[in-house]
Design a protein around this motif. Sequence first.
Motif, PDB file in Angstrom:
ATOM      1  N   TYR A 150      16.599 -44.685  -2.567  1.00 16.90           N
ATOM      2  CA  TYR A 150      16.082 -43.560  -1.780  1.00 16.90           C
ATOM      3  C   TYR A 150      14.776 -43.974  -1.106  1.00 16.90           C
ATOM      4  O   TYR A 150      13.703 -43.897  -1.715  1.00 16.90           O
TER       5      TYR A 150
ATOM      6  N   ALA B  18      13.375 -35.344   3.821  1.00 16.58           N
ATOM      7  CA  ALA B  18      14.665 -36.022   3.725  1.00 16.58           C
ATOM      8  C   ALA B  18      15.639 -35.214   2.869  1.00 16.58           C
ATOM      9  O   ALA B  18      16.814 -35.061   3.213  1.00 16.58           O
TER      10      ALA B  18
ATOM     11  N   PRO C  35      12.783 -42.569   1.047  1.00 16.71           N
ATOM     12  CA  PRO C  35      11.640 -41.639   1.086  1.00 16.71           C
ATOM     13  C   PRO C  35      10.821 -41.661  -0.215  1.00 16.71           C
ATOM     14  O   PRO C  35       9.617 -41.422  -0.193  1.00 16.71           O
TER      15      PRO C  35
ATOM     16  N   MET D 133      18.155 -35.794  -5.656  1.00 13.18           N
ATOM     17  CA  MET D 133      18.965 -36.721  -4.862  1.00 13.18           C
ATOM     18  C   MET D 133      20.189 -37.196  -5.648  1.00 13.18           C
ATOM     19  O   MET D 133      21.266 -37.391  -5.078  1.00 13.18           O
TER      20      MET D 133
ATOM     21  N   ASN E 244       5.912 -33.912   2.662  1.00  9.83           N
ATOM     22  CA  ASN E 244       6.046 -35.374   2.573  1.00  9.83           C
ATOM     23  C   ASN E 244       7.483 -35.799   2.928  1.00  9.83           C
ATOM     24  O   ASN E 244       8.369 -34.958   3.136  1.00  9.83           O
ATOM     25  N   LYS E 245       7.667 -37.106   2.984  1.00 12.24           N
ATOM     26  CA  LYS E 245       8.962 -37.641   3.426  1.00 12.24           C
ATOM     27  C   LYS E 245      10.101 -37.289   2.481  1.00 12.24           C
ATOM     28  O   LYS E 245      11.236 -37.098   2.908  1.00 12.24           O
ATOM     29  N   MET E 246       9.805 -37.211   1.188  1.00 15.12           N
ATOM     30  CA  MET E 246      10.857 -36.867   0.223  1.00 15.12           C
ATOM     31  C   MET E 246      11.377 -35.464   0.511  1.00 15.12           C
ATOM     32  O   MET E 246      12.582 -35.229   0.521  1.00 15.12           O
TER      33      MET E 246
ATOM     34  N   GLU F  48      20.769 -42.603   0.163  1.00 11.30           N
ATOM     35  CA  GLU F  48      19.737 -41.624   0.504  1.00 11.30           C
ATOM     36  C   GLU F  48      20.281 -40.619   1.514  1.00 11.30           C
ATOM     37  O   GLU F  48      19.639 -39.623   1.798  1.00 11.30           O
TER      38      GLU F  48
END
Lengths: 404, 402
Positions: free
Chosen positions: B366, A313, B368, A377, A308-310, A396
């Motif tokens: 964030y 990234a 995402p 993060m 997934n995008k998380m 981000e």
Amino acid sequence: MKNICFYFQVHQPYRLKRYRIFDIGKDHEYFDDELNKKILHKVATKCYLPTNNMMLRLIHKHKGKFRIAYSITGVALEQFRDFMPDVLKSFQDLAKTGCVEFLSETYYHSLSFLYSKEEFKEQVMKHKRLTETLFKQSPQIFRNTELVYNNELAHFIESLGYKGILAEGADHILGWRSPNYLYKPKTTETIKLLLKNYKLSDDIAFRFSNKEWSEWPLTSEKFASWVDACEGDTINLFMDYETFGEHQWEDTGVFHFMQALPDELLRKNIGFRTPSETLANEAKAELDIHSPISWADMERDLSAWLGNKMQHAAIAEIYNMEQKIKKSKDKKILDDWRKLQTSDHFYYMCTKYFSDGDVHKYFNPYETPYDSYVSFMNVLNDLAFRLKPGKIKISENPSQLVSA
Amino acid sequence: MKVLMFGWEFPPNNLGGLGTACYGLTKGLSAKDVNISLVLPKKCSAHDHVNMIIADEISLKHKKVNLKYVDSLLAPYQTEKDYLHTYKELIRGNPKAGELYGKDLMHEVEKYGYKAELIAHTEDFDVIHCHDWMTFRAGIKAKKVSKKPLVVHVHATDFDRTGGNPNQRVYDLEREGMHAADKVITVSNYTKSMILDHYGVPEHKVHVVHNGVDFEEKPRHVLKNTDKVVLFLGRLTLQKGPEYFIESAKKVLAIMPDVKFVIAGTGDMYSQMIHKAAEMGLAKNILFTGHLSGDDVDLAYQMADLYVMPSVSEPFGITPLEAMKNNTPVIISRTSGVSEVLTNAIKVDFWDTDEMTNKIVSVLSYSPLHSTLVENGMRDVKKLSWDIAAGKCIDVYNQVIR
């Protein structure tokens, strides 16, 4: 003569603590020491200590005929050294028997090969040095984190001097071919490829205690007869070491099964070889594997860590920081950054089967993948702050905060 | 199958989730060929008083639901104080009208029950289905005259509405309704355990039917807002936890000073919340819209970067589903029924405003995280259909219809 090749993976990550927005710029301790110690102690008691003891007894009993291999990550070895030296000693005792081979991998159990060859090489070398120091042997065989593999990796690993490399015997790469032979990776000269026989490996690692399984209960006699019926040179049984006592609890009979297995196999004239000993066999054919494969989930691809995008990234961002981290020459920062590369952190962010609730949850110290991403993060933002102290910022893309 | 149903609000004239749930359920049921006569309280205009009961009908995807309005001053989410206020206003203008309605809320609930009795006499039906306490008296009376089974549907208890200090008279009526019923439906396991603990209802009588969400294509609005927006949408009452939203806002603003917090809704804490925001010096960043209805609700969800439901006690909570339908990620209180059916939502304890802040800042910072929540959340929401809820209701009906 046909042989069994056992390789067991031993790994424990440095799990992150719950790290909140407010901690950025104030708290530079990222890892949950209490939790990590607790889990290590639990797994050592249920798996590492009793299983090492069993393996040692089997090795003595069979006088050199029972042979196995381990790959132990650097972060697991560090934690054994710091929190449970008994466990480290029991692995060293196994090393002294001469019947146990230790494999090479990335020190931090990372996916660095996909993002930075330079960092990857440094981690492989660091792990190799540690293996040489602790176990007095120089690894000849490489296995990448979670058996992530493709042609490019084989080529790179060959250039580092390794003689063999491990991968998943996934159906979609093998087609009609058998995993029970050695192969030659495309684009390489002499390095040989060992493929996991996932069916027989998973019979022990996953299905052993499943009462719904038509073959339950699995006896060592039955398993030996299956191996006997197989064609090929080497039956590669690759699995997590935690299969013994942790994934399959002691009361499932998994220890009894393993204790009796060498006798059953040897009786059928099936021997044991470590991965480097199997290299005596000829490579059967050339295998051409472009897209990375792995040993995870049904898909046997990268989607457990990069689905997934998380996940994309977070992992991209950690490698975006590489040059700034290395330029800082700060050992603590470098070490923290590397521990953050451990693939488990990205596995915890997996949402693939999250709604269905499954095996991913069992290994996840976080309530949800979202919680794990948030802590990760926030930590990266603190890492950026340490590289460039001043006003606390949240981004981000923490790597950009450092260059700005 | 014919159902006589008693509700207290219905879209577009609804203030809360009960109306939305009632609408979704009747739509789901009529799609499965259940005939519904839905009785609702309504303050009628002067010349209608003689009729007392006004029949109407609405179409739901080619199926008809018979609507019956009973002349009453009952209004959804009304407290005894609210009722007295309405009643006094009415008799000030027209002293005679006072005779038509109850002198206080409980009296009016009783009167509404008598009117229900009349309907039950004339209607033909197989089962009675009541939604929440105001209609329980009507349900009990309808059961008595018709000898038909009664199902009561609990969308909220007075424990939820009052933060654990229920009004004794409301509690008594809730309890009486649950005990008189042949089956009790709750909107969550959370509410089920609440009525087992506090109302002494035997467990075998209680069935959980989670609410669904409607998936009608709605116009998307193109909005250009540069500042990040965090939305609260709901009645401003203790139950919904608006003060935790404001406290979190203060903590978020200390980190991200440009965020706008929008509070949509009204209720008994409305002015208190406006004062609180002003006292904290946050008037510029916390905006109050008052009550929203119709398209404005979707507009509010679409304008928001994040929806927060910090409810103290939420039996179900339809609003997070509405937000997710509009591609807005949600943070929800753990003490909610909807948290049982959502996995791709961020869950927090309503009182933990530090954690709420941590998560609000993360979702806003964030991207995402924002987009993964939206994409996966849509899958969660699509699984929750009123069709499934209606099917479960029919199963419950079938267990009691003799």
